[in-house]
Write an enzyme that holds these catalytic residues in place. Structure first.
Site, PDB file in Angstrom:
ATOM      1  N   ASP A  13       0.925  -1.314  -0.016  1.00  0.00           N
ATOM      2  CA  ASP A  13       0.052  -0.029  -0.095  1.00  0.00           C
ATOM      3  C   ASP A  13       0.680   1.172   0.251  1.00  0.00           C
ATOM      4  O   ASP A  13       0.303   2.401   0.709  1.00  0.00           O
ATOM      5  CB  ASP A  13      -1.038   0.047   1.080  1.00  0.00           C
ATOM      6  CG  ASP A  13      -1.749  -1.153   1.277  1.00  0.00           C
ATOM      7  OD1 ASP A  13      -2.241  -1.304  -0.069  1.00  0.00           O
ATOM      8  OD2 ASP A  13      -2.130  -1.664   2.257  1.00  0.00           O
ATOM      9  N   LYS A  16       1.812   1.888  -5.194  1.00  0.00           N
ATOM     10  CA  LYS A  16       2.378   1.459  -6.220  1.00  0.00           C
ATOM     11  C   LYS A  16       1.256   1.775  -7.581  1.00  0.00           C
ATOM     12  O   LYS A  16       1.753   1.962  -8.591  1.00  0.00           O
ATOM     13  CB  LYS A  16       2.502  -0.053  -6.146  1.00  0.00           C
ATOM     14  CG  LYS A  16       3.489  -0.315  -5.051  1.00  0.00           C
ATOM     15  CD  LYS A  16       3.617  -1.979  -4.927  1.00  0.00           C
ATOM     16  CE  LYS A  16       2.436  -2.496  -4.343  1.00  0.00           C
ATOM     17  NZ  LYS A  16       2.259  -2.250  -2.979  1.00  0.00           N
ATOM     18  N   GLY A  40      -4.619  -4.394  -3.652  1.00  0.00           N
ATOM     19  CA  GLY A  40      -5.649  -3.178  -3.845  1.00  0.00           C
ATOM     20  C   GLY A  40      -4.855  -2.046  -4.213  1.00  0.00           C
ATOM     21  O   GLY A  40      -4.227  -1.348  -3.485  1.00  0.00           O
ATOM     22  N   HIS A  41      -4.892  -1.619  -5.506  1.00  0.00           N
ATOM     23  CA  HIS A  41      -4.118  -0.357  -5.978  1.00  0.00           C
ATOM     24  C   HIS A  41      -5.206   0.442  -6.595  1.00  0.00           C
ATOM     25  O   HIS A  41      -5.933   0.468  -7.205  1.00  0.00           O
ATOM     26  CB  HIS A  41      -2.972  -1.187  -7.251  1.00  0.00           C
ATOM     27  CG  HIS A  41      -2.314  -1.961  -6.849  1.00  0.00           C
ATOM     28  ND1 HIS A  41      -1.430  -2.642  -7.636  1.00  0.00           N
ATOM     29  CD2 HIS A  41      -2.072  -2.715  -5.686  1.00  0.00           C
ATOM     30  CE1 HIS A  41      -0.699  -3.434  -7.154  1.00  0.00           C
ATOM     31  NE2 HIS A  41      -1.143  -3.343  -6.036  1.00  0.00           N
ATOM     32  N   GLN A 223       1.806  -6.229  -3.248  1.00  0.00           N
ATOM     33  CA  GLN A 223       2.744  -6.356  -1.889  1.00  0.00           C
ATOM     34  C   GLN A 223       3.986  -5.703  -1.838  1.00  0.00           C
ATOM     35  O   GLN A 223       4.132  -4.817  -2.498  1.00  0.00           O
ATOM     36  CB  GLN A 223       2.584  -8.027  -1.410  1.00  0.00           C
ATOM     37  CG  GLN A 223       1.252  -8.529  -1.416  1.00  0.00           C
ATOM     38  CD  GLN A 223       0.601  -9.052  -2.480  1.00  0.00           C
ATOM     39  OE1 GLN A 223       1.168  -9.787  -3.270  1.00  0.00           O
ATOM     40  NE2 GLN A 223      -0.555  -8.640  -2.839  1.00  0.00           N
TER      41      GLN A 223
HETATM   42  P1  GDP Z   1      -0.730   0.311  -3.522  1.00  0.00           P
HETATM   43  O1  GDP Z   1      -1.336  -1.067  -2.906  1.00  0.00           O
HETATM   44  O2  GDP Z   1       0.647   0.274  -3.439  1.00  0.00           O
HETATM   45  O3  GDP Z   1      -1.090   0.539  -4.938  1.00  0.00           O
HETATM   46  O4  GDP Z   1      -1.242   1.417  -2.686  1.00  0.00           O
HETATM   47  P2  GDP Z   1      -2.902   1.477  -2.405  1.00  0.00           P
HETATM   48  O5  GDP Z   1      -3.702   2.081  -3.253  1.00  0.00           O
HETATM   49  O6  GDP Z   1      -3.561   0.291  -1.610  1.00  0.00           O
HETATM   50  O7  GDP Z   1      -2.857   2.622  -1.022  1.00  0.00           O
HETATM   51  C1  GDP Z   1      -2.103   3.880  -1.396  1.00  0.00           C
HETATM   52  C2  GDP Z   1      -3.138   4.976  -1.052  1.00  0.00           C
HETATM   53  O8  GDP Z   1      -2.212   6.083  -0.808  1.00  0.00           O
HETATM   54  C3  GDP Z   1      -4.367   5.238  -1.997  1.00  0.00           C
HETATM   55  O9  GDP Z   1      -5.447   5.477  -1.432  1.00  0.00           O
HETATM   56  C4  GDP Z   1      -3.968   6.482  -2.853  1.00  0.00           C
HETATM   57  O10 GDP Z   1      -4.843   6.961  -3.491  1.00  0.00           O
HETATM   58  C5  GDP Z   1      -3.103   7.240  -1.905  1.00  0.00           C
HETATM   59  N1  GDP Z   1      -2.241   7.892  -2.343  1.00  0.00           N
HETATM   60  C6  GDP Z   1      -1.032   7.584  -3.123  1.00  0.00           C
HETATM   61  N2  GDP Z   1       0.095   8.386  -3.188  1.00  0.00           N
HETATM   62  C7  GDP Z   1      -0.279   9.396  -2.725  1.00  0.00           C
HETATM   63  C8  GDP Z   1       0.237  10.623  -2.164  1.00  0.00           C
HETATM   64  O11 GDP Z   1       1.415  11.114  -2.453  1.00  0.00           O
HETATM   65  N3  GDP Z   1      -0.168  11.500  -1.236  1.00  0.00           N
HETATM   66  C9  GDP Z   1      -1.622  11.017  -0.713  1.00  0.00           C
HETATM   67  N4  GDP Z   1      -1.858  11.733   0.339  1.00  0.00           N
HETATM   68  N5  GDP Z   1      -2.085  10.028  -0.870  1.00  0.00           N
HETATM   69  C10 GDP Z   1      -1.499   9.192  -1.838  1.00  0.00           C
HETATM   70  P1  IMO Z   2      -1.035  -4.034  -2.176  1.00  0.00           P
HETATM   71  O1  IMO Z   2      -0.601  -4.684  -3.514  1.00  0.00           O
HETATM   72  C1  IMO Z   2      -0.846  -4.785   2.256  1.00  0.00           C
HETATM   73  C2  IMO Z   2      -1.063  -8.738   3.664  1.00  0.00           C
HETATM   74  C3  IMO Z   2      -2.116  -9.139   4.522  1.00  0.00           C
HETATM   75  C4  IMO Z   2      -1.548 -10.061   5.468  1.00  0.00           C
HETATM   76  C5  IMO Z   2      -0.400 -10.865   4.465  1.00  0.00           C
HETATM   77  C6  IMO Z   2      -0.704 -12.153   3.886  1.00  0.00           C
HETATM   78  O2  IMO Z   2      -2.129  -3.418  -2.167  1.00  0.00           O
HETATM   79  O3  IMO Z   2       0.281  -3.613  -1.620  1.00  0.00           O
HETATM   80  P2  IMO Z   2      -2.509 -12.842   1.981  1.00  0.00           P
HETATM   81  O4  IMO Z   2      -4.051 -12.711   1.801  1.00  0.00           O
HETATM   82  O5  IMO Z   2      -1.495 -12.215   1.024  1.00  0.00           O
HETATM   83  O6  IMO Z   2      -1.873 -14.368   2.334  1.00  0.00           O
HETATM   84  O7  IMO Z   2      -2.055 -12.094   3.271  1.00  0.00           O
HETATM   85  O8  IMO Z   2       0.033  -9.885   3.622  1.00  0.00           O
HETATM   86  N1  IMO Z   2      -1.335  -8.265   2.407  1.00  0.00           N
HETATM   87  C7  IMO Z   2      -1.114  -6.922   2.042  1.00  0.00           C
HETATM   88  N2  IMO Z   2      -0.901  -5.965   2.834  1.00  0.00           N
HETATM   89  N3  IMO Z   2      -1.004  -4.481   0.840  1.00  0.00           N
HETATM   90  C8  IMO Z   2      -1.309  -5.550  -0.012  1.00  0.00           C
HETATM   91  O9  IMO Z   2      -1.123  -5.638  -1.343  1.00  0.00           O
HETATM   92  C9  IMO Z   2      -1.302  -6.897   0.657  1.00  0.00           C
HETATM   93  N4  IMO Z   2      -1.568  -8.117   0.092  1.00  0.00           N
HETATM   94  C10 IMO Z   2      -1.467  -9.090   1.223  1.00  0.00           C
HETATM   95  O10 IMO Z   2      -2.660  -8.032   5.122  1.00  0.00           O
HETATM   96  O11 IMO Z   2      -0.873  -9.424   6.540  1.00  0.00           O
HETATM   97 MG    MG Z   3      -2.854  -1.745  -1.850  1.00  0.00          MG
END
Ligand code: GDP
Ligand code: IMO
Ligand code: MG
Length: 429
Positions: A13, A16, A40-41, A223
């Site tokens: 998270d 990415k 979850g991106h 991840q």
């Molecule tokens: P990922 O799993 O690495 O793709 O990240 P996620 O989408 O799960 O979580 C990142 C969160 O941070 C999302 O809600 C994005 O919209 C938000 N985000 C990404 N870059 C920035 C930033 O530079 N500033 C802020 N405030 N939010 C950001």
């Molecule tokens: P993105 O791509 C954050 C975590 C789960 C748990 C561990 C194992 O959005 O960064 P799993 O269901 O994969 O067997 O769970 O990994 N986890 C993540 N945490 N971002 C993710 O994906 C994750 N995918 C799995 O919360 O701790």
């Molecule tokens: Mg994510």
């Protein structure tokens, strides 16, 4: 070939999705090579927010998306995600989404086993997403998986289901959970075949043709290094290798094709799920980061644990992941804090170290060693050039570069795709 791989450098998270979306405008093909719909991106484009789990983020930019064999694919999740993004106006179909024919499938028995195991672990649970990721990878390594290509061979499906059910029903029985019957599963797979097979192909050939044609390929990691099954905080990890090296095996290309590796890191740290987190905060600052950063799991909705930037851990991720440059996200969330801390190492059993130990007990006992830095009073939110950043923010970024031993190539200052400061073009190598 000027390719780029994007991986998480913390616990997931990091942003990415936003970074891949930004880079996708410069790429021809975006490839997912590991993980599944546990990812979850989030991509924010003007007023529209896309939340993608399985689809390569490039689909939002109209690029060819490839799901590589290193992914574990839940077909129900795939089709519901395709429906969801179609309703948001995106065009996704076999013409712009290709799936490796040797990709293992997640079947309903995988999340059932995942959840039954977590329930049995009680207090010691991993905190998985409950989506069957771990059990599906176990079946792949155990040579029991039903793969996309098997859908074209009904006899193979029937024989494989027998083996799979023998294994899974024994486990489910032991855990006191309901067992699965063969016929409904077979019917489901046979019905799936005409829907999924049009997407299937030997993607290694597609990627080889792209190499010959000089196309730019972006490998989208899910991840992060600290959730890597070998290098992460085991056993509190996911079940795949999240490091960039796995892009080769997980897509069917040679290691030389991976190109520049970008490690994505938040300007602080978060983690969903259980496991060690030495720089975790339990005070008002931690709560502020969670609220201001909207730190709720994209997949699970669970609040993310928050803490200070852990430079020792990101340095480790840089070395293990072969990271050439860092992308620092969410700098804006730190706006207004008087004082910032950076974890520069740990005290384990009274001994100082820069490396997170491998043992479970030692990891849990690691106490952070912090360095204190001055915060900034101005705003970084939405900044699109270095010149717009307060001097202390620049100092913070420079200190991170020194500590993690990698240059910061890009900065992100809001969820919006355009609020990005690019210091170098990663596709330039
Ligand atoms: P990922 O799993 O690495 O793709 O990240 P996620 O989408 O799960 O979580 C990142 C969160 O941070 C999302 O809600 C994005 O919209 C938000 N985000 C990404 N870059 C920035 C930033 O530079 N500033 C802020 N405030 N939010 C950001
Ligand atoms: P993105 O791509 C954050 C975590 C789960 C748990 C561990 C194992 O959005 O960064 P799993 O269901 O994969 O067997 O769970 O990994 N986890 C993540 N945490 N971002 C993710 O994906 C994750 N995918 C799995 O919360 O701790
Ligand atoms: Mg994510």
């Amino acid at each position: 070939m000027a390719n780029v791989a994007v991986i998480g450098a913390q616990w997931g998270d990091e942003g990415k999705g936003k970074v891949v979306d930004w880079l996708a405008s410069r790429a021809d093909i975006v490839v997912r090579f590991q993980g599944g719909h546990n990812a979850g991106h989030t991509l924010v484009v003007g007023d529209t927010t896309y939340k993608l789990s399985l689809l390569p983020s490039g689909v939002v930019r109209g690029k060819l998306g490839i799901i590589g064999n290193g992914v574990v694919l839940d077909p129900d999740a795939l089709f519901s995600e395709i429906e969801k993004v179609r309703a948001q106006g995106l065009d996704v179909g076999p013409h712009n989404l290709r799936i490796a024919e040797n990709t293992p499938l997640i079947l309903p028995l995988h999340p059932a086993l995942d959840r039954a195991r977590e329930a049995a672990r009680g207090e010691d649970k991993i905190g998985t997403t409950g989506r069957g990721i771990g059990p599906a990878y176990e079946d792949k390594v155990g040579r029991r998986s039903i793969r996309v290509c098997d859908l074209a061979e009904p006899e193979t499906l029937s024989a494989k289901l027998d083996e799979l059910l023998l294994h899974h029903n024994s486990l489910l029985r032991g855990l006191g959970s309901p067992e699965f019957e063969k016929q409904p599963l077979l019917d489901k797979l046979l019905a799936l075949a005409p829907r999924l097979l049009p997407y299937a192909e030997a993607v290694w050939e597609t990627l080889d043709a792209a190499r010959v044609a000089g196309k730019r390929v972006l490998f989208e990691g899910a991840q992060a290094v600290m959730l890597d099954v070998d290098h992460g905080t085991y056993p509190y990890v996911t079940s795949s290798n999240t490091v960039a090296g796995n892009a080769a095996a997980g897509a069917g290309v040679g290691p030389g094709a991976i190109g520049t590796v970008l490690g994505i890191a938040k300007a602080y740290a978060t983690r969903v799920g259980s496991g060690p987190f030495p720089s975790e905060l339990f005070d008002d600052v931690g709560r502020m980061l969670g609220e201001k950063g909207r730190e709720f799991g994209t997949v699970t909705g669970r609040p993310r644990r928050c803490g200070w930037f852990d430079a020792a851990m990101v340095r480790q991720a840089v070395k293990i992941g072969g990271v050439n440059g860092l992308v620092l996200t969410k700098l804006d969330v730190l706006d207004g804090l008087k004082e910032l801390k950076i974890c520069v190492g740990y005290k384990v059993g009274g001994v100082e170290t820069r490396r997170l130990p491998a043992g479970m007990r030692a990891q849990a006992a690691a106490e952070p060693i912090f360095e204190v830095m001055q915060g900034w009073s101005g705003s970084t939110f939405g900044a699109r050039s270095y010149a717009e950043l307060p001097a202390e923010a620049v100092k913070y970024v420079r200190r991170i570069e020194e500590l993690v031993e990698a240059p910061v190539m890009m900065l992100s200052t809001s969820p919006d795709r355009d609020d990005t400061i690019a210091l170098r073009d990663p596709f330039a190598g």
